[in-house]
Each structure stands twice: as structure tokens, then as C-alpha cells.
Design a protein around this motif. Structure first.
Motif, PDB file in Angstrom:
ATOM      1  N   GLY A 134       0.801  -1.233   0.000  1.00 32.15           N
ATOM      2  CA  GLY A 134       0.000   0.000   0.000  1.00 32.15           C
ATOM      3  C   GLY A 134       0.823   1.266   0.000  1.00 32.15           C
ATOM      4  O   GLY A 134       0.272   2.368  -0.124  1.00 32.15           O
ATOM      5  N   ARG A 135       2.173   1.114   0.126  1.00 31.03           N
ATOM      6  CA  ARG A 135       3.089   2.281   0.148  1.00 31.03           C
ATOM      7  C   ARG A 135       2.661   3.295   1.211  1.00 31.03           C
ATOM      8  O   ARG A 135       2.781   4.498   1.022  1.00 31.03           O
ATOM      9  N   GLU A 136       2.092   2.769   2.323  1.00 31.86           N
ATOM     10  CA  GLU A 136       1.643   3.587   3.457  1.00 31.86           C
ATOM     11  C   GLU A 136       0.550   4.588   3.077  1.00 31.86           C
ATOM     12  O   GLU A 136       0.329   5.569   3.765  1.00 31.86           O
ATOM     13  N   ARG A 137      -0.119   4.325   1.937  1.00 37.95           N
ATOM     14  CA  ARG A 137      -1.214   5.202   1.496  1.00 37.95           C
ATOM     15  C   ARG A 137      -2.579   4.530   1.652  1.00 37.95           C
ATOM     16  O   ARG A 137      -3.592   5.202   1.700  1.00 37.95           O
ATOM     17  N   CYS A 138      -2.566   3.187   1.695  1.00 35.40           N
ATOM     18  CA  CYS A 138      -3.841   2.457   1.686  1.00 35.40           C
ATOM     19  C   CYS A 138      -4.107   1.812   3.042  1.00 35.40           C
ATOM     20  O   CYS A 138      -3.263   1.081   3.544  1.00 35.40           O
ATOM     21  N   PRO A 139      -5.262   2.096   3.635  1.00 32.64           N
ATOM     22  CA  PRO A 139      -5.597   1.436   4.895  1.00 32.64           C
ATOM     23  C   PRO A 139      -5.911  -0.044   4.668  1.00 32.64           C
ATOM     24  O   PRO A 139      -6.474  -0.417   3.639  1.00 32.64           O
ATOM     25  N   ILE A 140      -5.524  -0.871   5.624  1.00 36.10           N
ATOM     26  CA  ILE A 140      -5.882  -2.288   5.590  1.00 36.10           C
ATOM     27  C   ILE A 140      -6.993  -2.493   6.600  1.00 36.10           C
ATOM     28  O   ILE A 140      -6.852  -2.109   7.760  1.00 36.10           O
ATOM     29  N   VAL A 141      -8.109  -3.061   6.170  1.00 29.98           N
ATOM     30  CA  VAL A 141      -9.239  -3.220   7.080  1.00 29.98           C
ATOM     31  C   VAL A 141      -9.648  -4.687   7.186  1.00 29.98           C
ATOM     32  O   VAL A 141      -9.752  -5.389   6.180  1.00 29.98           O
ATOM     33  N   ASP A 142      -9.829  -5.143   8.416  1.00 33.64           N
ATOM     34  CA  ASP A 142     -10.449  -6.436   8.659  1.00 33.64           C
ATOM     35  C   ASP A 142     -11.949  -6.208   8.688  1.00 33.64           C
ATOM     36  O   ASP A 142     -12.417  -5.188   9.205  1.00 33.64           O
ATOM     37  N   THR A 143     -12.710  -7.162   8.172  1.00 37.47           N
ATOM     38  CA  THR A 143     -14.159  -6.989   8.132  1.00 37.47           C
ATOM     39  C   THR A 143     -14.869  -8.250   8.598  1.00 37.47           C
ATOM     40  O   THR A 143     -14.316  -9.346   8.520  1.00 37.47           O
ATOM     41  N   ALA A 154     -24.064  -6.759   3.245  1.00 34.35           N
ATOM     42  CA  ALA A 154     -23.076  -5.678   3.348  1.00 34.35           C
ATOM     43  C   ALA A 154     -22.146  -5.994   4.516  1.00 34.35           C
ATOM     44  O   ALA A 154     -22.423  -6.882   5.330  1.00 34.35           O
ATOM     45  N   ILE A 155     -21.061  -5.251   4.593  1.00 31.10           N
ATOM     46  CA  ILE A 155     -20.131  -5.385   5.719  1.00 31.10           C
ATOM     47  C   ILE A 155     -20.813  -4.875   6.988  1.00 31.10           C
ATOM     48  O   ILE A 155     -21.439  -3.824   6.986  1.00 31.10           O
ATOM     49  N   MET A 156     -20.664  -5.614   8.076  1.00 28.88           N
ATOM     50  CA  MET A 156     -21.306  -5.267   9.342  1.00 28.88           C
ATOM     51  C   MET A 156     -20.321  -4.649  10.344  1.00 28.88           C
ATOM     52  O   MET A 156     -20.656  -3.709  11.054  1.00 28.88           O
ATOM     53  N   ILE A 157     -19.130  -5.214  10.428  1.00 30.26           N
ATOM     54  CA  ILE A 157     -18.122  -4.722  11.381  1.00 30.26           C
ATOM     55  C   ILE A 157     -16.842  -4.431  10.625  1.00 30.26           C
ATOM     56  O   ILE A 157     -16.291  -5.314   9.961  1.00 30.26           O
ATOM     57  N   THR A 158     -16.373  -3.188  10.735  1.00 29.40           N
ATOM     58  CA  THR A 158     -15.167  -2.784  10.006  1.00 29.40           C
ATOM     59  C   THR A 158     -14.759  -1.383  10.440  1.00 29.40           C
ATOM     60  O   THR A 158     -15.613  -0.581  10.841  1.00 29.40           O
ATOM     61  N   PRO A 159     -13.459  -1.056  10.385  1.00 31.80           N
ATOM     62  CA  PRO A 159     -13.067   0.330  10.661  1.00 31.80           C
ATOM     63  C   PRO A 159     -13.389   1.241   9.482  1.00 31.80           C
ATOM     64  O   PRO A 159     -13.260   0.833   8.329  1.00 31.80           O
ATOM     65  N   LEU A 160     -13.837   2.434   9.779  1.00 28.06           N
ATOM     66  CA  LEU A 160     -14.012   3.446   8.727  1.00 28.06           C
ATOM     67  C   LEU A 160     -12.670   4.163   8.555  1.00 28.06           C
ATOM     68  O   LEU A 160     -12.202   4.803   9.494  1.00 28.06           O
ATOM     69  N   PRO A 161     -12.025   4.053   7.402  1.00 31.37           N
ATOM     70  CA  PRO A 161     -10.730   4.714   7.193  1.00 31.37           C
ATOM     71  C   PRO A 161     -10.801   6.210   7.500  1.00 31.37           C
ATOM     72  O   PRO A 161     -11.737   6.899   7.086  1.00 31.37           O
ATOM     73  N   GLY A 162      -9.833   6.672   8.264  1.00 26.75           N
ATOM     74  CA  GLY A 162      -9.778   8.079   8.621  1.00 26.75           C
ATOM     75  C   GLY A 162     -10.615   8.445   9.830  1.00 26.75           C
ATOM     76  O   GLY A 162     -10.543   9.562  10.332  1.00 26.75           O
ATOM     77  N   VAL A 163     -11.422   7.515  10.317  1.00 31.89           N
ATOM     78  CA  VAL A 163     -12.299   7.778  11.459  1.00 31.89           C
ATOM     79  C   VAL A 163     -11.956   6.861  12.630  1.00 31.89           C
ATOM     80  O   VAL A 163     -11.798   7.315  13.761  1.00 31.89           O
TER      81      VAL A 163
END
Length: 236
Positions: A8-17, A25-34
Motif C-alpha cells: 500500500g506504500r503507506e497510502r492504503c488502509p488495511i481493514v479487517d471486516t 453488506a459489511i457489518m463490522i469494520t473500521p471506517l478509514p480516517g475515522v
């Protein structure tokens, strides 16, 4: 962290879902930037989603390990199984009153972050300790000689359940008794002695469906010496 830096070159968030086809739809996941992420945690429910950790009787748990349920309806939810309302109710709504239960175990930490353990069928009870097969698999794959791993439980007279691991080694690595012992110790260092596999079986490949999911049912049958059942969805 390695993936974050190099892919991700430190630009892309990695999210577990956590979600299912059935939840729509996804139920549990981090909102990038929040939401602040924690590697390995699906963090907190998506806005508007009400998730609750409960014990086997449906009593809410504020902390620790238990069963993941959803307590309120959501826009993308499955309403039924076509032509079979009873099966839908029995599968997802029958274990607890007014709670949707998909069959997954999870843990809640002090910050209210969710850690998905996987299907309850895949959460092992080893001498009173609840161990997710995913945790042991991650520890095995962390070893430099291992390409892939799948873990199942088998009955044990003293511990209740014992851990059996199927391991595929990397190209150029030869399976051996020494490697088997090293892998067992590696798991003990990463997780704890209680998670050390009783059996490690080296396999040239692991049985997968055409969508890439490891068929643990098949591995469990192999470990227990039971009939392997339907294999029509296997890729190989």
C-alpha cells in the motif's frame, strides 16, 4: 504492517471486516480516517449496525470471548431463503430470541473492539481454553518454512479437544520430524503452550472449493478417519 508499507506504500488502509453474503453488506469494520485500526481486529460495527457479544444462553457479555450476534434489523439484510421461510428462521434466528446469529465466535477487548474467531465449529475448547483455529493457522503461517496451514479439532480424553494441523511447506523445504517439532514450538512461542498442535500432518496441497475456501470439513474427516462425504465442489 509489512503489507501496509510495501504493497500500500503507506497510502492504503488495511481493514479487517466481518459480514456474510446473507447480511448483504459489511457489518463490522473500521471506517478509514475515522476509526483507529488494530492489526487483526475488525474494530467496531459500521454506523447503524448493532452487534452484541453473548454467551451460549444469550446473556450479553461486555468483554472476553463469546458469540457474535446482531440485535436490530439493517437495510441490506436477507429476508428469507427463497421458498423456505422456516429454514431461514431456523438457521439464523432460532438460537436466541430476536437476535441474528450467523454461527461465528468473537472476542471483545477493553476498547470494545471486535476480534473475529471464526465459526463456532472452528473454535476449539482445549482444556478449558477457547482457541480459534484462525489464531493457530496464523501462527503456523508466520513460520518461514510454511506456505499454508489449516487447523481442525479432534477428540482428546484429557483435554476435550486436541489440535490437528495440516501444513503445506514452501518450495525447497522438506517435511521432517525436526520441522514438525519446530512448528509446534513456534506456535507455543506465538500463542502459548496450550495452543501447541498435537498432530502436524504435512500435505502437498489443501482441499479448496472453487472459490478458494479451505474445506475444513474434509480435513476433519481425514484427521478422524471418517468418510469424506461430498467432494463435488472441490477445485482439485
Amino acid at each position: 504492517i509489512w503489507y501496509h508499507k510495501h504493497i500500500g506504500r503507506e497510502r492504503c488502509p488495511i481493514v479487517d471486516t466481518w459480514w456474510q453474503t446473507e447480511t448483504g453488506a459489511i457489518m463490522i469494520t473500521p471506517l478509514p480516517g475515522v476509526v483507529t485500526t488494530k492489526p487483526g481486529s475488525a474494530t467496531i460495527p459500521f454506523p447503524g449496525i448493532s452487534a452484541q457479544l453473548v454467551d451460549q444462553k444469550g446473556t450479553p457479555l461486555p468483554l472476553g470471548g463469546g458469540l457474535l450476534t446482531l440485535t436490530e434489523p439493517w437495510p441490506a439484510m436477507l429476508r428469507t431463503i427463497y421458498g423456505d421461510d422456516a429454514r431461514y428462521r431456523d438457521t439464523y434466528w432460532s438460537k436466541f430470541d430476536n437476535k441474528y446469529f450467523a454461527g461465528d465466535g468473537a472476542k471483545l477487548d477493553e476498547e470494545g473492539y471486535w476480534w473475529i474467531l471464526g465459526r463456532v465449529d472452528d473454535v476449539l475448547n482445549v482444556a478449558g481454553h477457547r482457541i480459534g483455529t484462525m489464531e493457530v493457522e496464523s501462527a503456523l503461517v508466520d513460520h518461514p518454512s510454511v506456505a499454508e496451514a489449516a487447523v481442525v479439532g479432534k477428540a482428546h480424553e484429557l483435554k476435550g479437544q486436541a489440535i490437528a494441523a495440516f501444513v503445506t511447506v514452501k518450495e525447497g523445504v522438506k517435511p521432517s520430524a525436526e520441522l514438525r517439532d519446530d512448528l509446534r514450538e513456534h506456535v507455543a512461542r506465538k500463542i502459548g503452550a496450550i495452543a501447541k498442535p498435537d498432530d502436524i500432518l504435512f500435505s502437498a496441497d489443501l482441499p479448496k472449493t472453487r472459490s478458494g475456501k479451505i474445506m475444513r470439513r474434509l480435513l476433519k474427516s481425514r484427521a478422524l478417519g471418517l468418510p469424506e462425504g461430498d467432494t463435488s465442489t472441490l477445485e482439485d
